[in-house]
Scaffold this active site. Structure first.
Site, PDB file in Angstrom:
ATOM      1  N   HIS A 233      -3.024 -37.701   6.536  1.00  0.00           N
ATOM      2  CA  HIS A 233      -3.645 -39.305   7.639  1.00  0.00           C
ATOM      3  C   HIS A 233      -2.184 -40.513   8.007  1.00  0.00           C
ATOM      4  O   HIS A 233      -1.500 -40.515   7.328  1.00  0.00           O
ATOM      5  CB  HIS A 233      -4.657 -39.500   6.822  1.00  0.00           C
ATOM      6  CG  HIS A 233      -5.682 -38.781   5.749  1.00  0.00           C
ATOM      7  ND1 HIS A 233      -7.142 -39.019   5.707  1.00  0.00           N
ATOM      8  CD2 HIS A 233      -5.622 -38.313   4.765  1.00  0.00           C
ATOM      9  CE1 HIS A 233      -7.646 -37.997   5.501  1.00  0.00           C
ATOM     10  NE2 HIS A 233      -6.975 -37.882   3.872  1.00  0.00           N
ATOM     11  N   TYR A 234      -3.352 -41.485   8.530  1.00  0.00           N
ATOM     12  CA  TYR A 234      -2.230 -42.875   8.736  1.00  0.00           C
ATOM     13  C   TYR A 234      -3.302 -43.467   7.713  1.00  0.00           C
ATOM     14  O   TYR A 234      -3.995 -43.456   7.995  1.00  0.00           O
ATOM     15  CB  TYR A 234      -2.038 -42.555  10.364  1.00  0.00           C
ATOM     16  CG  TYR A 234      -2.446 -42.840  11.727  1.00  0.00           C
ATOM     17  CD1 TYR A 234      -3.829 -43.900  10.769  1.00  0.00           C
ATOM     18  CD2 TYR A 234      -2.375 -42.360  12.748  1.00  0.00           C
ATOM     19  CE1 TYR A 234      -4.502 -44.315  12.304  1.00  0.00           C
ATOM     20  CE2 TYR A 234      -3.596 -42.964  13.458  1.00  0.00           C
ATOM     21  CZ  TYR A 234      -4.591 -43.329  13.421  1.00  0.00           C
ATOM     22  OH  TYR A 234      -5.844 -43.404  14.430  1.00  0.00           O
ATOM     23  N   THR A 235      -2.732 -44.766   7.820  1.00  0.00           N
ATOM     24  CA  THR A 235      -3.389 -45.925   6.822  1.00  0.00           C
ATOM     25  C   THR A 235      -4.162 -45.779   8.300  1.00  0.00           C
ATOM     26  O   THR A 235      -5.643 -46.770   7.487  1.00  0.00           O
ATOM     27  CB  THR A 235      -2.545 -46.596   6.203  1.00  0.00           C
ATOM     28  OG1 THR A 235      -1.744 -47.021   7.036  1.00  0.00           O
ATOM     29  CG2 THR A 235      -2.022 -46.230   4.779  1.00  0.00           C
TER      30      THR A 235
ATOM     31  N   GLU B  58      -1.472 -40.493   2.572  1.00  0.00           N
ATOM     32  CA  GLU B  58      -1.263 -41.505   3.374  1.00  0.00           C
ATOM     33  C   GLU B  58      -0.155 -41.921   3.745  1.00  0.00           C
ATOM     34  O   GLU B  58       0.869 -42.154   2.635  1.00  0.00           O
ATOM     35  CB  GLU B  58      -2.613 -42.644   2.997  1.00  0.00           C
ATOM     36  CG  GLU B  58      -4.212 -42.417   2.259  1.00  0.00           C
ATOM     37  CD  GLU B  58      -4.382 -42.780   3.990  1.00  0.00           C
ATOM     38  OE1 GLU B  58      -3.915 -42.884   5.353  1.00  0.00           O
ATOM     39  OE2 GLU B  58      -6.107 -42.413   4.183  1.00  0.00           O
TER      40      GLU B  58
HETATM   41 ZN   LIG Z   1      -7.028 -40.487   7.650  1.00  0.00          ZN
END
Ligand SMILES: [Zn+2]
Length: 229
Positions: free
Chosen positions: A24-26, A89
């Protein structure tokens, strides 16, 4: 690798064995805000690890526990992705706050972390995915700037096929069936096509099926000599 324990209360028990890694990215303005949210009992979100832009790694939930990062999602046979995955993340403001390239120090840490986890749980390359791959109608992270090729070079993710490409000339329905076979939820066709493009043909994400998309998807579906799909 130095890992700093920064526990989040947002987890419960797994009901499936670990078979996936979700990146993910935050998607928040800064790292502090993202970390606070991932530890806030009210927010009910979390991840196993967070990788800061300088490469610092935080452990927020024990790998044995079920962190809450995937939301409503689907990949291959798995519906409860949180139960089956390790969630990472990666700090980046994302599309809403100024999406920017992932720094090398950050990527070095992501790669080292993914390599360890993949090894420890014998996760296949095809099950190292982005949030947008498992929730195409809702999510765009980690996004088209994420350097999947760096992971692929180390056999940590599937590479974009480049050799011996052939166009199977599928219809749109045929392409979507193939996309579903590969692992995507194709309920929202346009979203699924864009998620596929974001991951495997990031220079053009238009939701249009073209010959290159068909060729890449066919190559991904053909059996690999080494297995590990
Ligand atoms: Zn995400």
């Amino acid at each position: 690798m130095r890992i700093i324990d920064t526990p989040s209360p947002n987890w419960d028990e797994r009901s499936l064995p670990i078979s996936m890694i979700v990146l993910h990215y935050t998607g928040m303005q800064d790292a502090e805000g993202a970390i606070a949210r991932l530890r806030d009992p009210e927010a009910k979100v979390s991840c196993h690890y967070l990788v800061a832009e300088d490469g610092t790694v935080l452990r927020m939930v024990d790998e044995a526990k079920r962190a809450w990062h995937a939301g409503r999602s689907h990949w291959r046979e798995v519906e409860d992705v949180n139960s089956a995955s390790i969630g990472i993340e990666i700090v980046n403001p994302g599309h809403d706050w100024g999406y920017r390239p992932f720094p090398d120090e950050q990527m070095d840490a992501v790669i080292a972390l993914v390599a360890q986890i993949k090894d420890r749980h014998e996760i296949t390359r095809g099950n190292v995915v982005g949030h947008s791959d498992i929730a195409p109608a809702r999510k765009r992270d980690p996004g088209e700037l994420f350097p999947w090729h760096r992971l692929a070079r180390l056999r940590l993710a599937l590479p974009r096929p480049t050799k011996g490409l052939m166009d199977p000339n599928w219809t749109e329905a045929g392409f979507c069936l193939a996309l579903e076979r590969f692992g995507y939820d194709v309920t929202d066709r346009m979203a699924a096509i864009m998620a596929f493009q974001r991951r495997f043909r990031p220079e053009l994400i238009d939701g249009e099926i073209d010959a290159e998309c068909r060729m890449i998807l066919l190559a991904l579906l053909l059996p690999k000599p080494q297995g590990d799909a």
